[in-house]
Write a protein that holds these residues in place. Structure first.
Motif: not given
Length: 88
Positions: A9-34
């Motif tokens: 009766x136990x179901x484990x839902x696999x989930x990513x560590x980061x969500x969409x909001x995290x990846x958006x901020x990572x992309x913005x940070x990468x753009x600043x670095x570049x």
């Protein structure tokens, strides 16, 4: 022998560590670095016997390192951001 989670009766839902909001901020940070590293490049001379004072202009000494530091700060924020946190 392996246990099947569906039979207990136990179901484990696999989930990513980061969500969409995290990846958006990572992309913005990468753009600043570049952008910071691109602005820092250049300014040299083709002839090693000729000094080019262009290497010490505002863009390479102040603006580019500031953009790199801002990009690193955004990356740290993106990693530490918890998108599941609920507002009170």
């Amino acid at each position: 022998m392996k246990k099947n989670n569906t039979t207990t009766g136990e179901s484990t839902k696999k989930e990513f560590i980061f969500q969409k909001k995290n990846y958006i901020f990572m992309a913005i940070g990468l753009a600043f670095l570049t952008l910071g590293f691109v602005l820092m490049s250049g300014g040299g001379s083709d002839d090693p016997n000729v000094f080019n004072p262009e290497i010490y202009n505002f863009r390479r000494i102040r603006l580019a390192p500031t953009l790199v530091l801002i990009g690193l700060g955004i990356e740290v924020y993106a990693i530490l951001l918890n998108p599941h946190k609920k507002k009170n």
